[in-house]
Design a protein around this motif. Structure first.
Motif, short mmCIF file in Angstrom:
data_model
loop_
_atom_site.label_atom_id
_atom_site.label_comp_id
_atom_site.label_asym_id
_atom_site.label_seq_id
_atom_site.Cartn_x
_atom_site.Cartn_y
_atom_site.Cartn_z
N LYS A 191 0.96 -1.07 0.08
CA LYS A 191 0.21 0.18 0.07
C LYS A 191 0.85 1.34 -0.03
O LYS A 191 1.91 1.48 0.90
CB LYS A 191 -1.07 -0.15 1.18
N ILE A 192 0.62 2.19 -0.65
CA ILE A 192 1.47 3.50 -1.06
C ILE A 192 0.58 4.49 -0.60
O ILE A 192 -0.52 4.73 -1.42
CB ILE A 192 2.37 3.63 -2.28
N THR A 312 -6.76 2.09 -6.63
CA THR A 312 -6.24 3.74 -6.32
C THR A 312 -7.33 4.33 -6.19
O THR A 312 -8.58 4.16 -6.63
CB THR A 312 -5.45 3.91 -7.57
N THR A 313 -6.90 5.67 -5.56
CA THR A 313 -8.11 7.01 -5.45
C THR A 313 -7.66 7.81 -6.64
O THR A 313 -8.41 8.77 -6.83
CB THR A 313 -7.62 7.70 -4.06
N GLU A 314 -6.71 7.46 -7.57
CA GLU A 314 -6.42 8.21 -8.42
C GLU A 314 -7.13 8.25 -9.98
O GLU A 314 -8.04 6.99 -10.12
CB GLU A 314 -4.89 8.05 -9.29
N PRO A 315 -7.61 9.04 -10.66
CA PRO A 315 -8.51 9.04 -11.86
C PRO A 315 -7.76 8.28 -13.15
O PRO A 315 -8.52 7.87 -13.88
CB PRO A 315 -8.71 10.59 -12.24
N GLY A 316 -6.42 8.14 -13.32
CA GLY A 316 -6.01 7.66 -14.28
C GLY A 316 -4.75 6.55 -13.97
O GLY A 316 -4.41 6.47 -13.03
N THR A 369 -4.16 19.60 1.54
CA THR A 369 -3.34 18.64 1.72
C THR A 369 -3.59 17.60 0.39
O THR A 369 -4.77 17.10 0.38
CB THR A 369 -3.68 17.87 2.86
N TYR A 370 -2.62 17.37 -0.17
CA TYR A 370 -2.74 16.27 -1.15
C TYR A 370 -2.79 15.01 -0.61
O TYR A 370 -1.90 14.66 0.33
CB TYR A 370 -1.31 16.34 -2.06
N HIS A 371 -3.61 14.17 -1.02
CA HIS A 371 -3.48 12.70 -0.42
C HIS A 371 -4.17 11.75 -1.20
O HIS A 371 -5.27 11.91 -1.87
CB HIS A 371 -4.65 12.83 0.88
N THR A 372 -3.54 10.83 -1.83
CA THR A 372 -3.75 9.73 -2.63
C THR A 372 -3.22 8.29 -2.05
O THR A 372 -2.11 8.33 -1.32
CB THR A 372 -3.31 9.84 -4.05
N VAL A 373 -4.03 7.47 -2.51
CA VAL A 373 -3.65 5.94 -1.97
C VAL A 373 -3.53 5.10 -3.28
O VAL A 373 -4.65 4.99 -4.07
CB VAL A 373 -4.69 5.55 -1.02
N THR A 374 -2.68 4.08 -3.35
CA THR A 374 -2.70 3.22 -4.28
C THR A 374 -2.27 1.79 -3.60
O THR A 374 -1.07 2.10 -2.88
CB THR A 374 -1.60 3.44 -5.40
N THR A 375 -2.92 0.87 -4.01
CA THR A 375 -2.52 -0.70 -3.38
C THR A 375 -2.17 -1.59 -4.60
O THR A 375 -3.12 -1.72 -5.49
CB THR A 375 -3.85 -1.01 -2.63
N TYR A 376 -1.28 -2.24 -4.37
CA TYR A 376 -0.63 -3.34 -5.34
C TYR A 376 -1.08 -4.71 -4.57
O TYR A 376 -0.18 -4.92 -3.71
CB TYR A 376 0.62 -3.23 -5.62
N LYS A 377 -2.09 -5.41 -4.92
CA LYS A 377 -2.21 -6.57 -4.23
C LYS A 377 -1.93 -7.74 -4.66
O LYS A 377 -2.26 -8.17 -6.17
CB LYS A 377 -3.94 -6.42 -3.94
N PHE A 378 -1.03 -8.72 -4.24
CA PHE A 378 -0.74 -10.06 -4.81
C PHE A 378 -1.56 -11.17 -4.30
O PHE A 378 -1.79 -11.19 -3.19
CB PHE A 378 0.75 -10.12 -4.67
N SER A 379 -1.94 -12.14 -5.20
CA SER A 379 -2.37 -13.39 -4.97
C SER A 379 -1.93 -14.24 -6.12
O SER A 379 -1.13 -14.22 -6.66
CB SER A 379 -3.92 -13.47 -4.83
N ALA A 380 -2.45 -15.57 -6.12
CA ALA A 380 -2.20 -16.54 -6.92
C ALA A 380 -3.43 -17.56 -7.32
O ALA A 380 -4.18 -17.50 -6.20
CB ALA A 380 -0.84 -17.34 -6.95
#
Ligand code: BGC
Length: 381
Positions: A191-192, A312-316, A369-380
């Motif tokens: 999570k970033i 992500t919370t981002e639009p792109g 305040t700039y605030h964004t969140v991105t998550t890279y989730k791993f599974s298999a």
């Protein structure tokens, strides 16, 4: 070696790391291990923070450029492999031109003609990509030393990075304080979380530039990876990869990834946009509410069974298929990375937004305040 909280967990982390590529990794307590990584020419120290979660997944992050240097994720049989491209040394990161794993700022992707207007003033930026500015200029956030602090959170081990960018740095206005927290959650997510404030109006578009290969870094190309992007539109570009301003429907084009499709299925089609990018190197307009966390993409690698989901919370989303890799950079373990050795999923505002009045704004005012969140989730599977 300096150990932080939960020494037992750190030890299992060492075991897990030593076993990368061999199955299965020992599970244990979450930990953050800090160790020296290298020294900058001015003597300042760069450290490597290895986050290990309960499942034995690991993320290695350095405070040079805030780069993710290793990311060990399990395949369908529980076997771990490092799934991000990178270098073996600090000197390697300082020299390579691809932004492997790095934090990107102040502005992810391109600003056309290296200039923009804000509140009636024109700002001139370095031209480091033809006529344009790419990824924040000559010395963007990927080339800066960040202050690091280890953290133990309820969700998993974390490291917080802080960088203060001076007013006028690389041409951008305002003293900007940026904070990025990387958390490796116990649900196998990297999570970033990005926050920032400024003392003058400015523009800001932060992202991470990890290059993923779900078969393992340096294992073949990305063409068999199947990709879904949750977007009905993308932003077409000109020859210089600057958006034309149009939002174009993906339907009926090689840019339609609304269903899982192999990267290689259409990448060589006779298509002007694919020619401009030498493959996919475009921004998709995500089907989601502005600012809300939602699914942006999913990638499945059939041999290993590894799955990456991006939220992500981002639009792109800039989906880049490593078209400018050319084998000239020798990465981790002495392996050269050829064209399409990996792919990037850069969550962001759209490229060139400061010059595109119809795109969502990237302006940050003082007091906001700039605030964004991105998550890279791993599974298999
Ligand atoms: C850009 C590419 C660029 C790459 C690495 C991507 O975000 O869209 O055009 O080559 O980063 O620099």
């Amino acid at each position: 070696m300096r150990y932080s909280f939960l020494a037992a967990g750190a030890l299992s982390g060492v075991l897990a790391f030593a076993c990368l590529g061999q199955a299965p990794v020992k599970k244990g307590n979450p930990s953050v291990k800090m160790q020296p990584y290298g020294k900058m020419p001015d003597g300042s120290e760069i450290d490597l923070y290895t986050l290990t979660n309960v499942a034995g997944m690991q993320a290695g992050i350095i405070n040079y450029g805030g780069a993710v240097v290793t990311l060990a994720a399990p395949d369908k049989s529980g076997k771990f492999a490092d799934v991000v491209l990178g270098m073996d040394t600090l000197a390697g990161y300082m020299q390579e031109p691809n932004y492997f794993g790095a934090l990107i700022g102040r502005y992810g992707n391109r600003i056309g003609h290296a200039t923009f207007k804000l509140e009636g003033k024109t700002y001139t930026l370095p031209k480091n990509n033809g006529e344009n500015t790419l990824h924040g200029g000559n010395a963007g956030f990927d080339k800066r030393v960040w202050k690091a602090r280890e953290m133990s959170t309820a969700n998993g081990p974390a490291v917080e990075l802080t960088y203060v960018s001076k007013d006028g740095e690389e041409g951008f206005p305002g003293t900007l304080t940026a904070k990025v927290v990387y958390t490796l959650t116990d649900a196998n997510e990297l999570k970033i979380e990005y926050t920032a404030t400024t003392d003058k109006p400015t523009v800001l578009n932060l992202t991470n530039h990890s290059y993923f290969n779900l078969a393992g870094a340096g294992v073949g190309d990305n063409l068999q990876h199947q990709v879904m992007i949750n977007a009905n539109q993308f932003t077409p570009v000109d020859e210089g990869l600057i958006p034309t301003g149009e939002l174009k429907a993906v339907k009926g084009t090689p840019f339609d990834f609304t269903k899982l499709t192999a990267i290689g299925a259409r990448i060589n089609q006779d298509d002007q946009q694919l020619k401009f990018g030498k493959g996919y190197d475009h921004n998709w307009v995500l089907n989601k509410r502005m600012g809300a966390m939602g699914k942006a993409a999913e990638v499945y690698e059939p041999k290993s069974g590894r799955v990456l989901e991006v939220f992500t919370t981002e639009p792109g989303l800039q989906f880049y298929t490593g078209n400018f890799l050319d084998g000239s950079v020798t990465g981790k373990g002495g392996i050269a990375y050829p064209m399409r050795a990996a792919f990037c999923m850069e969550t962001q505002h759209y490229p060139d937004s400061p010059n595109q009045p119809k795109f969502p704004s990237t302006e940050l005012k003082s007091g906001q305040t700039y605030h964004t969140v991105t998550t890279y989730k791993f599974s298999a599977r």
